[in-house]
Every structure is written in C-alpha cells, then in structure tokens.
Enzyme design. Sequence first.
Site, PDB file in Angstrom:
ATOM      1  N   ARG A   1       0.832  -1.200   0.000  1.00 26.73           N
ATOM      2  CA  ARG A   1       0.000   0.000   0.000  1.00 26.73           C
ATOM      3  C   ARG A   1       0.875   1.261   0.000  1.00 26.73           C
ATOM      4  O   ARG A   1       2.080   1.198   0.216  1.00 26.73           O
ATOM      5  CB  ARG A   1      -0.915   0.009   1.232  1.00 26.73           C
ATOM      6  CG  ARG A   1      -2.000  -1.049   1.196  1.00 26.73           C
ATOM      7  CD  ARG A   1      -2.760  -1.134   2.506  1.00 26.73           C
ATOM      8  NE  ARG A   1      -1.938  -1.706   3.580  1.00 26.73           N
ATOM      9  CZ  ARG A   1      -2.361  -1.878   4.831  1.00 26.73           C
ATOM     10  NH1 ARG A   1      -3.579  -1.490   5.177  1.00 26.73           N
ATOM     11  NH2 ARG A   1      -1.562  -2.410   5.732  1.00 26.73           N
TER      12      ARG A   1
ATOM     13  N   LYS B   1       1.650   2.023   7.327  1.00 26.20           N
ATOM     14  CA  LYS B   1       2.036   1.233   8.498  1.00 26.20           C
ATOM     15  C   LYS B   1       2.894   2.042   9.454  1.00 26.20           C
ATOM     16  O   LYS B   1       3.429   3.090   9.121  1.00 26.20           O
ATOM     17  CB  LYS B   1       2.789  -0.026   8.061  1.00 26.20           C
ATOM     18  CG  LYS B   1       1.923  -1.031   7.311  1.00 26.20           C
ATOM     19  CD  LYS B   1       0.689  -1.441   8.100  1.00 26.20           C
ATOM     20  CE  LYS B   1       0.991  -2.222   9.353  1.00 26.20           C
ATOM     21  NZ  LYS B   1      -0.233  -2.579  10.117  1.00 26.20           N
TER      22      LYS B   1
ATOM     23  N   TYR C   1      -1.024   4.612  10.691  1.00 26.56           N
ATOM     24  CA  TYR C   1      -1.334   3.610  11.720  1.00 26.56           C
ATOM     25  C   TYR C   1      -0.119   3.447  12.616  1.00 26.56           C
ATOM     26  O   TYR C   1       1.025   3.413  12.140  1.00 26.56           O
ATOM     27  CB  TYR C   1      -1.664   2.254  11.088  1.00 26.56           C
ATOM     28  CG  TYR C   1      -2.998   2.187  10.387  1.00 26.56           C
ATOM     29  CD1 TYR C   1      -4.187   2.317  11.097  1.00 26.56           C
ATOM     30  CD2 TYR C   1      -3.070   1.975   9.010  1.00 26.56           C
ATOM     31  CE1 TYR C   1      -5.417   2.261  10.447  1.00 26.56           C
ATOM     32  CE2 TYR C   1      -4.295   1.915   8.350  1.00 26.56           C
ATOM     33  CZ  TYR C   1      -5.463   2.059   9.080  1.00 26.56           C
ATOM     34  OH  TYR C   1      -6.670   1.995   8.434  1.00 26.56           O
TER      35      TYR C   1
ATOM     36  N   HIS D   1      -0.520   1.510  16.220  1.00 27.36           N
ATOM     37  CA  HIS D   1      -0.695   0.286  17.008  1.00 27.36           C
ATOM     38  C   HIS D   1       0.385   0.169  18.085  1.00 27.36           C
ATOM     39  O   HIS D   1       1.171  -0.787  18.125  1.00 27.36           O
ATOM     40  CB  HIS D   1      -0.683  -0.956  16.101  1.00 27.36           C
ATOM     41  CG  HIS D   1      -1.751  -0.941  15.037  1.00 27.36           C
ATOM     42  ND1 HIS D   1      -3.088  -1.055  15.320  1.00 27.36           N
ATOM     43  CD2 HIS D   1      -1.659  -0.820  13.688  1.00 27.36           C
ATOM     44  CE1 HIS D   1      -3.793  -1.009  14.193  1.00 27.36           C
ATOM     45  NE2 HIS D   1      -2.942  -0.859  13.190  1.00 27.36           N
TER      46      HIS D   1
ATOM     47  N   GLU E   1      -5.792   4.614  13.820  1.00 29.55           N
ATOM     48  CA  GLU E   1      -6.684   3.641  14.466  1.00 29.55           C
ATOM     49  C   GLU E   1      -7.396   4.164  15.705  1.00 29.55           C
ATOM     50  O   GLU E   1      -8.304   3.501  16.223  1.00 29.55           O
ATOM     51  CB  GLU E   1      -5.925   2.345  14.802  1.00 29.55           C
ATOM     52  CG  GLU E   1      -4.955   2.432  15.966  1.00 29.55           C
ATOM     53  CD  GLU E   1      -3.572   2.907  15.568  1.00 29.55           C
ATOM     54  OE1 GLU E   1      -2.677   2.831  16.433  1.00 29.55           O
ATOM     55  OE2 GLU E   1      -3.391   3.351  14.419  1.00 29.55           O
TER      56      GLU E   1
ATOM     57  N   SER F   1     -10.503  -2.513   8.302  1.00 29.36           N
ATOM     58  CA  SER F   1     -11.202  -3.586   9.007  1.00 29.36           C
ATOM     59  C   SER F   1     -12.150  -4.309   8.056  1.00 29.36           C
ATOM     60  O   SER F   1     -12.290  -5.534   8.111  1.00 29.36           O
ATOM     61  CB  SER F   1     -11.978  -3.021  10.200  1.00 29.36           C
ATOM     62  OG  SER F   1     -11.107  -2.477  11.162  1.00 29.36           O
TER      63      SER F   1
ATOM     64  N   ASP G   1     -20.399 -12.264  20.394  1.00 28.09           N
ATOM     65  CA  ASP G   1     -20.148 -10.898  20.848  1.00 28.09           C
ATOM     66  C   ASP G   1     -20.777 -10.722  22.226  1.00 28.09           C
ATOM     67  O   ASP G   1     -21.680 -11.488  22.603  1.00 28.09           O
ATOM     68  CB  ASP G   1     -20.739  -9.880  19.866  1.00 28.09           C
ATOM     69  CG  ASP G   1     -20.085  -8.511  19.997  1.00 28.09           C
ATOM     70  OD1 ASP G   1     -19.210  -8.196  19.179  1.00 28.09           O
ATOM     71  OD2 ASP G   1     -20.450  -7.766  20.933  1.00 28.09           O
TER      72      ASP G   1
ATOM     73  N   VAL H   1     -11.628  -9.208  17.611  1.00 28.97           N
ATOM     74  CA  VAL H   1     -11.922  -8.408  18.802  1.00 28.97           C
ATOM     75  C   VAL H   1     -11.022  -7.184  18.823  1.00 28.97           C
ATOM     76  O   VAL H   1      -9.823  -7.277  18.552  1.00 28.97           O
ATOM     77  CB  VAL H   1     -11.707  -9.243  20.080  1.00 28.97           C
ATOM     78  CG1 VAL H   1     -11.892  -8.396  21.322  1.00 28.97           C
ATOM     79  CG2 VAL H   1     -12.687 -10.418  20.092  1.00 28.97           C
TER      80      VAL H   1
ATOM     81  N   VAL I   1      -7.141 -11.612  13.196  1.00 29.04           N
ATOM     82  CA  VAL I   1      -7.153 -10.290  12.575  1.00 29.04           C
ATOM     83  C   VAL I   1      -6.750  -9.211  13.580  1.00 29.04           C
ATOM     84  O   VAL I   1      -6.405  -8.098  13.196  1.00 29.04           O
ATOM     85  CB  VAL I   1      -8.540  -9.991  11.962  1.00 29.04           C
ATOM     86  CG1 VAL I   1      -8.517  -8.702  11.160  1.00 29.04           C
ATOM     87  CG2 VAL I   1      -8.995 -11.132  11.056  1.00 29.04           C
ATOM     88  N   ALA I   2      -6.747  -9.557  14.853  1.00 27.32           N
ATOM     89  CA  ALA I   2      -6.374  -8.605  15.905  1.00 27.32           C
ATOM     90  C   ALA I   2      -4.863  -8.572  16.151  1.00 27.32           C
ATOM     91  O   ALA I   2      -4.410  -7.971  17.125  1.00 27.32           O
ATOM     92  CB  ALA I   2      -7.105  -8.946  17.199  1.00 27.32           C
ATOM     93  N   ILE I   3      -4.079  -9.191  15.287  1.00 23.95           N
ATOM     94  CA  ILE I   3      -2.646  -9.337  15.546  1.00 23.95           C
ATOM     95  C   ILE I   3      -1.930  -7.983  15.591  1.00 23.95           C
ATOM     96  O   ILE I   3      -0.920  -7.831  16.282  1.00 23.95           O
ATOM     97  CB  ILE I   3      -1.998 -10.277  14.496  1.00 23.95           C
ATOM     98  CG1 ILE I   3      -0.595 -10.699  14.935  1.00 23.95           C
ATOM     99  CG2 ILE I   3      -2.023  -9.660  13.113  1.00 23.95           C
ATOM    100  CD1 ILE I   3      -0.546 -11.506  16.204  1.00 23.95           C
ATOM    101  N   ASP I   4      -2.445  -6.969  14.887  1.00 23.48           N
ATOM    102  CA  ASP I   4      -1.839  -5.637  14.959  1.00 23.48           C
ATOM    103  C   ASP I   4      -1.841  -5.089  16.381  1.00 23.48           C
ATOM    104  O   ASP I   4      -1.001  -4.255  16.732  1.00 23.48           O
ATOM    105  CB  ASP I   4      -2.581  -4.656  14.050  1.00 23.48           C
ATOM    106  CG  ASP I   4      -2.024  -4.646  12.637  1.00 23.48           C
ATOM    107  OD1 ASP I   4      -0.863  -5.027  12.463  1.00 23.48           O
ATOM    108  OD2 ASP I   4      -2.754  -4.254  11.717  1.00 23.48           O
TER     109      ASP I   4
ATOM    110  N   ALA J   1       0.256  -9.486   9.888  1.00 22.26           N
ATOM    111  CA  ALA J   1      -0.019  -8.224  10.579  1.00 22.26           C
ATOM    112  C   ALA J   1      -0.472  -7.100   9.654  1.00 22.26           C
ATOM    113  O   ALA J   1      -0.876  -6.047  10.137  1.00 22.26           O
ATOM    114  CB  ALA J   1       1.218  -7.783  11.360  1.00 22.26           C
TER     115      ALA J   1
ATOM    116  N   MET K   1      -2.744  -7.642   6.736  1.00 21.41           N
ATOM    117  CA  MET K   1      -3.566  -8.389   5.790  1.00 21.41           C
ATOM    118  C   MET K   1      -4.036  -7.552   4.598  1.00 21.41           C
ATOM    119  O   MET K   1      -3.971  -8.008   3.451  1.00 21.41           O
ATOM    120  CB  MET K   1      -4.764  -9.025   6.503  1.00 21.41           C
ATOM    121  CG  MET K   1      -4.406 -10.223   7.359  1.00 21.41           C
ATOM    122  SD  MET K   1      -5.825 -10.877   8.283  1.00 21.41           S
ATOM    123  CE  MET K   1      -6.909 -11.355   6.939  1.00 21.41           C
TER     124      MET K   1
END
Length: 372
Positions: A15, A75, A94, A96, A118, A134, A198, A239, A267-270, A299, A301
């Site tokens: 990106r 990133k 971003y 994180h 984020e 997301s 949830d 999550v 998907v929450a690995i970031d 990290a 995706m």
Amino acid sequence: MKLGCPKEIKPQEFRVGMTPAAALEAITNGHSVVIETGAGLGAGFSDEDYTAAGAEILATAADVFAQADMIVKVKEPQAGERKMLREGQLLFTYLHLAPDPEQTHDLIASGATCIAYETVTDDRGGLPLLAPMSEVAGRLAPQVGSWTLQKANGGRGVLMGGVPGVAPAKVVVIGGGVVGTHAAKIAAGMGADVTVLDRSLNRLKYLDDVFGGTFKNQYATAGATIDLVRQADMVIGAVLIPGAAAPKLISRAQLSEMKPGAVIVDVAIDQGGCFETSKATTHQDPIYDVDGIMHYCVANMPGAVARTSTIALGNATMPFMLALANKGWKKACADDKHLLNGLNVHAGKLTYAAVGEALGLDYISGEDALNI
C-alpha cells in the site's frame, strides 16, 4: 505545508499512504507534496501519476523525511524510519503502539507529533480511519482461512461450503464489529456454517435484524466460546479494544480441545492478537503450526489487496489530512475532538491512556498536549 509520502518498507507491504488523488487535493489546497520514487507502484500508481497531480518525486525516503512537515504513511514507522523523524514533525499513519514498546519509546524520543489512524473516532462511536481496513481484513479472513484449511497447507482438508451430502465448514467469528461482520458475511457467502460471538446485546440484535438467517449469533460467555471453538474448523479473531492490546480469548491449553488441523485467523494481531499462541507473520510466510492448529497471523492483511486497500484508506484519511495541513495540527485537533483522539505522542510525551496503561508508561491527555 509540505506533505511527504515515503515508500512503505514493512515486509510485503504494497500500500501507499497517499494516492495521486489525495496529492492533488493537497496541492489544490495550496500545499506542496513530495513522494519517494516508486512509493505507489505496489498499489498500481506510477511516479508519473503523482507528477501529473503536481507532486515532486524524490529519490529516497531520507529526502522525504528531511523535507516534509507532515509524513503520511500506512504502516507504523519501522526502526530506520523512526530515526529520521524530528522534533516538531507531524506523523499521520497507523501506529498500534499498545503491543509495541520499542516503537513507542522511539516516537517519544523523536519529539515528533504522532496521530494514529486507528484511534481517530467519530460521532457514532466508530473508528472511521480503521473501518475501511477492518472491512478489507474481515473480507479477506475467510478467504485466507479457507486456503489455510487445505490439507497441503496443514489444515483439516475441509471445503468451506461442503458439497451435496457433505457438511460445510464450521466457522466461529469472535467479535461482531466491523471485522467480524464482514468476515461472517463472506464466510456465509462461501457456504460455511457461521456463528458470530459478541458481548454486546445491542450488536447481536443488530446482526440478527440485518442478516437474519445468513449466519447465527450467540452471546460470548467463556463457556459458549470454548464450546463453539471445539467444534470449529476455523476461528476468526475479530476483537478490538481501541488503542489497547487485544484480550487473549483462547489459551494454549485450549488448543488441545480443538480439532486437529483447525485454523485460527487472528485479525487482531496488529494489537497483539487475541489468542495466546498468536505471533505476527508476513505474507511471505503467513502460517505456522502450534499443537496441530494452523495459525494465520499476518499483521498487514489488507496489504495483499493493495490497490483496493490504498484507495479505500485514502478516501477515509483525506479529509483529516487536509484539516491537519490547512489548520496545523493544534487547531485541527482543537476544532475536532475526534481527531484529537488520534493523538498518541507529542513533544516527548505519550498522549493516549490505553497505550500508557498497556505499557506501564506515564501519559498526559490530548487536551493537555494542546498546551505544550
């Protein structure tokens, strides 16, 4: 103001932080733009696309960092990039920070002002600069998970939609927010048997009203979660606690209760991942095995679909980028409390509570930072 966009250097990150359209908008607003040569190639934008918009192409990232008042990226800055930041410079990307103490300390030491995509908020309680990525990551999760499920990749050898006479894959999505909703939609569209977990009853009601029988939903008690995980062929971790480290929802001991060859897509690995056994991977080497359970924990995706992701991100970030450039960061943040929520670091101070709490560091409020 001079805006700068370097080429992303995180492994397999294709990106780019600024599209030619965003560069043109900035230039139309009276600013100048410098782009590192080749920065947009991974997303399908040539240097000529940027020069046609009025941007200047520079040979190296060092040139971009040296000249720009504001750095616009995708990133988090890598170690070499962090050394190029300077006091008073504005970084918009971003970050994180919660699972990344090294980056946090480097950004504090730089003296730069760092606004994280984020943690920018909106009037509806959403995260408008995180949402487009997301959406992309959620839609990718079942796709990459189904690939990981193939026997040659270590998975159970289960087809997502099954075939007549053979049951489809069982997919559990933990988290019913933006990532979880898009993941559930795609997994159900592939024919899988999908359940979303949830802890917000309002969110579960919304999912039921909008999606009806497309996929199931259930309240996420600890017992219900592990019961469904035991039955699952694929578990998607979706999550998010804004700006904070992700909670660990499945322990290593609980992996032994899962089906051999089952797949975890985190998907929450970031934000550190929501499974105890999660560790960040790359597109080049995306999966690994822990106790017979295949983990996909890339990290970045959305970088796999760089053109779609870049345009979607640029659409979301452009108004905020222009506000920062037109007004300066202090006035822009003073005028917009949601943009102020994006402020994570300023002038050697951490300015985001969730990061401070996660890392055990002192912090000040964004409001106090406006007075420094």
